[in-house]
Design a protein around this motif. Sequence first.
Motif, PDB file in Angstrom:
ATOM      1  N   TYR A 235     -17.519   0.379  -9.573  1.00  0.00           N
ATOM      2  CA  TYR A 235     -18.838   1.055  -9.935  1.00  0.00           C
ATOM      3  C   TYR A 235     -19.096   1.512  -8.699  1.00  0.00           C
ATOM      4  O   TYR A 235     -19.195   0.871  -7.421  1.00  0.00           O
ATOM      5  CB  TYR A 235     -19.709   0.029 -10.538  1.00  0.00           C
ATOM      6  CG  TYR A 235     -19.450  -0.644 -11.727  1.00  0.00           C
ATOM      7  CD1 TYR A 235     -19.932  -0.400 -12.882  1.00  0.00           C
ATOM      8  CD2 TYR A 235     -18.596  -1.753 -11.646  1.00  0.00           C
ATOM      9  CE1 TYR A 235     -19.563  -1.056 -14.057  1.00  0.00           C
ATOM     10  CE2 TYR A 235     -18.127  -2.712 -12.579  1.00  0.00           C
ATOM     11  CZ  TYR A 235     -18.752  -1.920 -14.030  1.00  0.00           C
ATOM     12  OH  TYR A 235     -18.172  -2.668 -15.179  1.00  0.00           O
ATOM     13  N   PRO A 236     -19.835   2.832  -8.622  1.00  0.00           N
ATOM     14  CA  PRO A 236     -20.368   3.410  -7.285  1.00  0.00           C
ATOM     15  C   PRO A 236     -22.004   2.909  -7.235  1.00  0.00           C
ATOM     16  O   PRO A 236     -22.364   2.498  -8.177  1.00  0.00           O
ATOM     17  CB  PRO A 236     -20.449   5.000  -7.800  1.00  0.00           C
ATOM     18  CG  PRO A 236     -20.523   4.900  -9.244  1.00  0.00           C
ATOM     19  CD  PRO A 236     -19.915   3.637  -9.748  1.00  0.00           C
ATOM     20  N   LEU A 237     -22.541   2.588  -6.053  1.00  0.00           N
ATOM     21  CA  LEU A 237     -23.888   2.472  -5.964  1.00  0.00           C
ATOM     22  C   LEU A 237     -24.391   3.667  -5.052  1.00  0.00           C
ATOM     23  O   LEU A 237     -23.999   4.134  -4.093  1.00  0.00           O
ATOM     24  CB  LEU A 237     -23.916   1.082  -5.164  1.00  0.00           C
ATOM     25  CG  LEU A 237     -23.590  -0.197  -5.905  1.00  0.00           C
ATOM     26  CD1 LEU A 237     -23.805  -1.306  -4.927  1.00  0.00           C
ATOM     27  CD2 LEU A 237     -24.720  -0.271  -6.789  1.00  0.00           C
ATOM     28  N   SER A 238     -25.400   4.320  -5.799  1.00  0.00           N
ATOM     29  CA  SER A 238     -26.236   5.485  -5.061  1.00  0.00           C
ATOM     30  C   SER A 238     -27.531   5.338  -5.768  1.00  0.00           C
ATOM     31  O   SER A 238     -27.693   4.750  -6.655  1.00  0.00           O
ATOM     32  CB  SER A 238     -25.115   6.745  -5.498  1.00  0.00           C
ATOM     33  OG  SER A 238     -25.353   6.963  -6.755  1.00  0.00           O
ATOM     34  N   GLU A 239     -28.467   6.250  -5.009  1.00  0.00           N
ATOM     35  CA  GLU A 239     -29.762   6.222  -5.401  1.00  0.00           C
ATOM     36  C   GLU A 239     -29.867   7.066  -6.714  1.00  0.00           C
ATOM     37  O   GLU A 239     -30.709   6.647  -7.725  1.00  0.00           O
ATOM     38  CB  GLU A 239     -30.620   7.222  -4.570  1.00  0.00           C
ATOM     39  CG  GLU A 239     -30.885   6.538  -3.273  1.00  0.00           C
ATOM     40  CD  GLU A 239     -31.852   5.396  -3.619  1.00  0.00           C
ATOM     41  OE1 GLU A 239     -32.449   5.360  -4.695  1.00  0.00           O
ATOM     42  OE2 GLU A 239     -32.327   4.630  -2.369  1.00  0.00           O
TER      43      GLU A 239
ATOM     44  N   SER B 160     -20.690   5.588   0.145  1.00  0.00           N
ATOM     45  CA  SER B 160     -19.393   4.639  -0.009  1.00  0.00           C
ATOM     46  C   SER B 160     -19.674   3.433  -0.453  1.00  0.00           C
ATOM     47  O   SER B 160     -18.546   2.637  -0.879  1.00  0.00           O
ATOM     48  CB  SER B 160     -18.720   4.585   1.514  1.00  0.00           C
ATOM     49  OG  SER B 160     -18.311   5.933   1.858  1.00  0.00           O
ATOM     50  N   ASN B 161     -20.816   2.868  -1.008  1.00  0.00           N
ATOM     51  CA  ASN B 161     -21.172   1.907  -1.469  1.00  0.00           C
ATOM     52  C   ASN B 161     -20.469   1.540  -2.847  1.00  0.00           C
ATOM     53  O   ASN B 161     -20.639   2.637  -4.043  1.00  0.00           O
ATOM     54  CB  ASN B 161     -22.727   1.487  -1.617  1.00  0.00           C
ATOM     55  CG  ASN B 161     -23.389   1.777  -0.371  1.00  0.00           C
ATOM     56  OD1 ASN B 161     -23.468   1.197   0.504  1.00  0.00           O
ATOM     57  ND2 ASN B 161     -23.993   3.191  -0.118  1.00  0.00           N
ATOM     58  N   LYS B 162     -19.903   0.372  -3.181  1.00  0.00           N
ATOM     59  CA  LYS B 162     -19.172   0.262  -4.402  1.00  0.00           C
ATOM     60  C   LYS B 162     -19.184  -1.276  -4.764  1.00  0.00           C
ATOM     61  O   LYS B 162     -19.326  -2.055  -3.765  1.00  0.00           O
ATOM     62  CB  LYS B 162     -17.724   0.891  -4.138  1.00  0.00           C
ATOM     63  CG  LYS B 162     -17.826   2.208  -4.285  1.00  0.00           C
ATOM     64  CD  LYS B 162     -16.046   2.754  -4.520  1.00  0.00           C
ATOM     65  CE  LYS B 162     -16.115   4.112  -4.499  1.00  0.00           C
ATOM     66  NZ  LYS B 162     -16.833   4.996  -3.483  1.00  0.00           N
ATOM     67  N   ILE B 163     -18.964  -1.220  -5.984  1.00  0.00           N
ATOM     68  CA  ILE B 163     -18.669  -2.845  -6.749  1.00  0.00           C
ATOM     69  C   ILE B 163     -17.511  -2.755  -7.401  1.00  0.00           C
ATOM     70  O   ILE B 163     -17.324  -1.938  -8.277  1.00  0.00           O
ATOM     71  CB  ILE B 163     -19.698  -3.119  -7.466  1.00  0.00           C
ATOM     72  CG1 ILE B 163     -21.381  -3.128  -7.129  1.00  0.00           C
ATOM     73  CG2 ILE B 163     -19.667  -4.430  -8.189  1.00  0.00           C
ATOM     74  CD1 ILE B 163     -22.427  -3.525  -7.814  1.00  0.00           C
ATOM     75  N   ILE B 164     -16.259  -3.700  -6.863  1.00  0.00           N
ATOM     76  CA  ILE B 164     -15.362  -4.093  -8.021  1.00  0.00           C
ATOM     77  C   ILE B 164     -15.949  -5.314  -8.697  1.00  0.00           C
ATOM     78  O   ILE B 164     -16.334  -6.226  -8.416  1.00  0.00           O
ATOM     79  CB  ILE B 164     -14.299  -4.829  -7.179  1.00  0.00           C
ATOM     80  CG1 ILE B 164     -13.667  -3.582  -6.052  1.00  0.00           C
ATOM     81  CG2 ILE B 164     -13.103  -4.835  -7.965  1.00  0.00           C
ATOM     82  CD1 ILE B 164     -12.851  -3.980  -5.144  1.00  0.00           C
ATOM     83  N   GLY B 165     -15.825  -5.168 -10.189  1.00  0.00           N
ATOM     84  CA  GLY B 165     -16.295  -6.098 -11.158  1.00  0.00           C
ATOM     85  C   GLY B 165     -15.262  -6.567 -12.023  1.00  0.00           C
ATOM     86  O   GLY B 165     -14.472  -5.713 -12.712  1.00  0.00           O
ATOM     87  N   TYR B 166     -14.577  -7.846 -11.894  1.00  0.00           N
ATOM     88  CA  TYR B 166     -13.578  -8.244 -12.770  1.00  0.00           C
ATOM     89  C   TYR B 166     -13.515  -9.579 -13.486  1.00  0.00           C
ATOM     90  O   TYR B 166     -14.469 -10.094 -12.976  1.00  0.00           O
ATOM     91  CB  TYR B 166     -12.024  -8.151 -12.038  1.00  0.00           C
ATOM     92  CG  TYR B 166     -12.284  -9.044 -10.947  1.00  0.00           C
ATOM     93  CD1 TYR B 166     -11.820 -10.425 -10.924  1.00  0.00           C
ATOM     94  CD2 TYR B 166     -12.518  -8.503  -9.515  1.00  0.00           C
ATOM     95  CE1 TYR B 166     -11.528 -11.052  -9.742  1.00  0.00           C
ATOM     96  CE2 TYR B 166     -12.777  -9.470  -8.154  1.00  0.00           C
ATOM     97  CZ  TYR B 166     -12.057 -10.695  -8.574  1.00  0.00           C
ATOM     98  OH  TYR B 166     -12.058 -11.484  -7.552  1.00  0.00           O
TER      99      TYR B 166
END
Length: 309
Positions: A41-45, A102-108
Amino acid sequence: MKYPNLNLGIFTINFDTVMSITQALSPTAYFQDNHKLIALYPLSESQLLSNLQFLKDRIKVIFLEKGNTITIDFKTYDLSDDALFFVNVNQYVWIDHITGESNKIIGYNRDFYCIQIHDKEVACDGLLFSNVLQLPMIQLATEESNKVKESLREIQDEMDLADSSTEEMLRIYLKKLIIFSTRIWKKQNLENKISSNIPLDVDLFRNFSQLIEIHYRSKHSVSDYADLLETSPKILTTKFKKLNLENPNEYIKNRIILEAKRLLIYTSLSIKEIAYTLGYDDPAYFNRFFVQRMGQSPLNFRNENSKNT
């Protein structure tokens, strides 16, 4: 791309429905095979859900650039460097705003990576995901941050490739990232606590952390955990002291208080029900314990903090 369904505890809804109702994060890519799921998942405004509770039942690796702020389980982190956070299921995450690209989340989920054969230092019950010493997070130097970004690109590219070996390659890339991060965490948090003549008993802390996570609702004393570790309370306490760590009792009590705070803020359970849930047959005793640790009653804590959630 077909988005996976999300299990929100009470019911399951399609990801497109979540998007239309909550403007939740949309994964840039994901892999799903039966019950096994991993997504990036990307993290942005422009694509930020402040309360990341739709990922509550996922294990999460969160990469944030410096200048951002994140709150996890009532503790807020203002980042002066790029950082990685390792968040287990049922932990509460809140991000008010985001800067950087470049903020991101790996979710599993555990079906993807955390089955019993992965029960090692780098599994989801290892140092980075089940740790009573502190919330597992690592600050990244520039070179380390670049390596993390490269790992995230590898995961993205493999998800886009989607061939017959994608599942295994994704697991390899994820494990590589966790091993890399574990080494940094140990260097930042353990090696500076010991002298050359004191052996580093990492397994002790990992096992102690795991046991607290499993038993904190029913076992409240150091002797309980010493028995499970096949040692004595004195030896266990002495090993913590040699590493300049708090008494094991503090970690046990802090874990109970953390869960109490979660239940007070994020559920409608009564104080009595929370006491019983946490293994206290006498709600009055639980109330006194909470006041002693927090300086206020459970009810006052709930009233003061619920308005902020």
